[in-house]
Design a protein around this motif. Structure first.
Motif, PDB file in Angstrom:
ATOM      1  N   LEU A   1       0.813  -1.217   0.000  1.00  0.00           N
ATOM      2  CA  LEU A   1       0.000   0.000   0.000  1.00  0.00           C
ATOM      3  C   LEU A   1       0.846   1.267   0.000  1.00  0.00           C
ATOM      4  O   LEU A   1       0.369   2.323  -0.429  1.00  0.00           O
ATOM      5  N   VAL A   2       2.072   1.183   0.481  1.00  0.00           N
ATOM      6  CA  VAL A   2       2.949   2.354   0.513  1.00  0.00           C
ATOM      7  C   VAL A   2       3.832   2.431  -0.728  1.00  0.00           C
ATOM      8  O   VAL A   2       4.024   3.506  -1.314  1.00  0.00           O
ATOM      9  N   ALA A   3       4.370   1.290  -1.162  1.00  0.00           N
ATOM     10  CA  ALA A   3       5.325   1.288  -2.268  1.00  0.00           C
ATOM     11  C   ALA A   3       4.652   1.532  -3.614  1.00  0.00           C
ATOM     12  O   ALA A   3       5.194   2.244  -4.469  1.00  0.00           O
ATOM     13  N   LEU A   4       3.485   0.946  -3.830  1.00  0.00           N
ATOM     14  CA  LEU A   4       2.830   1.093  -5.125  1.00  0.00           C
ATOM     15  C   LEU A   4       2.458   2.546  -5.443  1.00  0.00           C
ATOM     16  O   LEU A   4       2.716   3.008  -6.569  1.00  0.00           O
ATOM     17  N   PRO A   5       1.873   3.330  -4.508  1.00  0.00           N
ATOM     18  CA  PRO A   5       1.633   4.747  -4.823  1.00  0.00           C
ATOM     19  C   PRO A   5       2.913   5.524  -5.103  1.00  0.00           C
ATOM     20  O   PRO A   5       2.904   6.440  -5.949  1.00  0.00           O
ATOM     21  N   CYS A   6       4.013   5.172  -4.431  1.00  0.00           N
ATOM     22  CA  CYS A   6       5.285   5.856  -4.703  1.00  0.00           C
ATOM     23  C   CYS A   6       5.745   5.598  -6.131  1.00  0.00           C
ATOM     24  O   CYS A   6       6.172   6.516  -6.845  1.00  0.00           O
ATOM     25  N   LEU A   7       5.642   4.345  -6.564  1.00  0.00           N
ATOM     26  CA  LEU A   7       6.037   4.009  -7.937  1.00  0.00           C
ATOM     27  C   LEU A   7       5.120   4.671  -8.962  1.00  0.00           C
ATOM     28  O   LEU A   7       5.586   5.161 -10.000  1.00  0.00           O
ATOM     29  N   LEU A   8       3.830   4.704  -8.665  1.00  0.00           N
ATOM     30  CA  LEU A   8       2.890   5.331  -9.587  1.00  0.00           C
ATOM     31  C   LEU A   8       3.118   6.837  -9.667  1.00  0.00           C
ATOM     32  O   LEU A   8       3.076   7.424 -10.763  1.00  0.00           O
ATOM     33  N   TYR A   9       3.374   7.463  -8.544  1.00  0.00           N
ATOM     34  CA  TYR A   9       3.625   8.911  -8.540  1.00  0.00           C
ATOM     35  C   TYR A   9       4.919   9.233  -9.292  1.00  0.00           C
ATOM     36  O   TYR A   9       4.986  10.207 -10.054  1.00  0.00           O
ATOM     37  N   TYR A  10       5.935   8.413  -9.089  1.00  0.00           N
ATOM     38  CA  TYR A  10       7.181   8.613  -9.834  1.00  0.00           C
ATOM     39  C   TYR A  10       6.942   8.443 -11.336  1.00  0.00           C
ATOM     40  O   TYR A  10       7.454   9.226 -12.152  1.00  0.00           O
ATOM     41  N   THR A  11       6.161   7.443 -11.706  1.00  0.00           N
ATOM     42  CA  THR A  11       5.874   7.213 -13.120  1.00  0.00           C
ATOM     43  C   THR A  11       5.149   8.398 -13.732  1.00  0.00           C
ATOM     44  O   THR A  11       5.455   8.822 -14.862  1.00  0.00           O
TER      45      THR A  11
END
Length: 263
Positions: free
Chosen positions: A180-190
């Protein structure tokens, strides 16, 4: 004597003028480089940052890992499924060990992803996109930090002496929280990198020159020190700008030599 003095030096001065005019005429008669040819030679095509593909692939692998980990935990560790199927697939390896091995492999992929991102962002920085490099400086390291904290929590869960059932639920909770924490970080970076690639903006120096040329009230650039800004940050920005200008001047000199040789 006074009247003859200037006449003695007059031929020398005239010879100097003649030599200067000859040199200037030779420079004028030489091959001239048109502004269009020079601009087209100096201008470099925009190079996109390919890391959104890597971030999307890493996100997909994370989703697959979480789904498979839940299946292994429910069917093999909690033994809510058929033991023969788990034994035929996993063999003598325990289900929780498979989850831990998968977590280590996922963290290794995140480490490779961070190194790849650092490489491509450093190339964008060398091309003059200093603002983009600084905006994503902390964001590009955030996934590795999140996954590393997940490893620490996983070790804590494995070190706690509780029943296997509670330990399995705690393990799944850690994996879910990390997801739940890592996936939004990757999506925001993308999203940030895709926006940068879509804009295809010129380097920061070119943007500042354009704004100063065509704006009525030109604002001060970020190179100088302003109130409320950190001195360390300003010095670092100046160092990045100087490094980019050195590379740009080197490239410009090579292009000028090549164009002069062609003409």
């Amino acid at each position: 004597m006074d009247s003859k003095g200037p006449s003695l030096y007059a031929p020398a001065a005239s010879s100097v003028d003649i030599s200067r005019s000859t040199e200037e005429d030779s420079l004028v008669d030489g091959p001239l480089i048109s502004a269009d040819a020079l601009h087209s030679a100096i201008r470099r095509e925009f190079q996109t940052v390919p890391t959104p593909c890597h971030a999307g692939l890493l996100s997909l692998l994370h989703v697959v890992y979480v789904v498979l980990s839940m299946c292994v935990a429910v069917l093999c560790v909690l033994e809510l499924g058929q033991k023969e199927v788990c034994a035929s697939i996993l063999g003598n390896v325990r289900g929780d060990s498979v989850i831990v091995f998968g977590k280590v492999f996922l963290w290794f992929l995140v480490l490779l992803f961070t190194g790849c991102v650092q490489h491509h962002h450093s190339q964008a920085r060398s091309r003059g996109y200093l603002r983009f490099y600084r905006q994503t400086q902390r964001l590009k390291h955030l996934p590795l930090i999140v996954y590393s904290l997940g490893n620490v929590l996983l070790l804590v869960v494995l070190a706690v002496q509780v029943s296997p059932t509670i330990q399995t639920y705690m393990l799944l909770s850690v994996l879910g929280l990390e997801f739940l924490v890592a996936l939004p970080c990757l999506l925001y970076y993308t999203v940030q990198v895709m926006r940068f690639n879509r804009e295809q903006a010129a380097p920061d120096v070119s943007q500042e020159e354009y704004s100063h040329t065509y704006s009525i009230t030109s604002l001060p650039t970020e190179t100088g020190f302003r109130e409320g800004s950190s001195l360390e940050e300003v010095v670092e920005k100046q160092a990045d700008l100087i490094e980019y200008l050195k590379q740009h001047n080197t490239l410009l000199s090579k292009r000028l030599i090549n164009l002069t040789a062609q003409h």
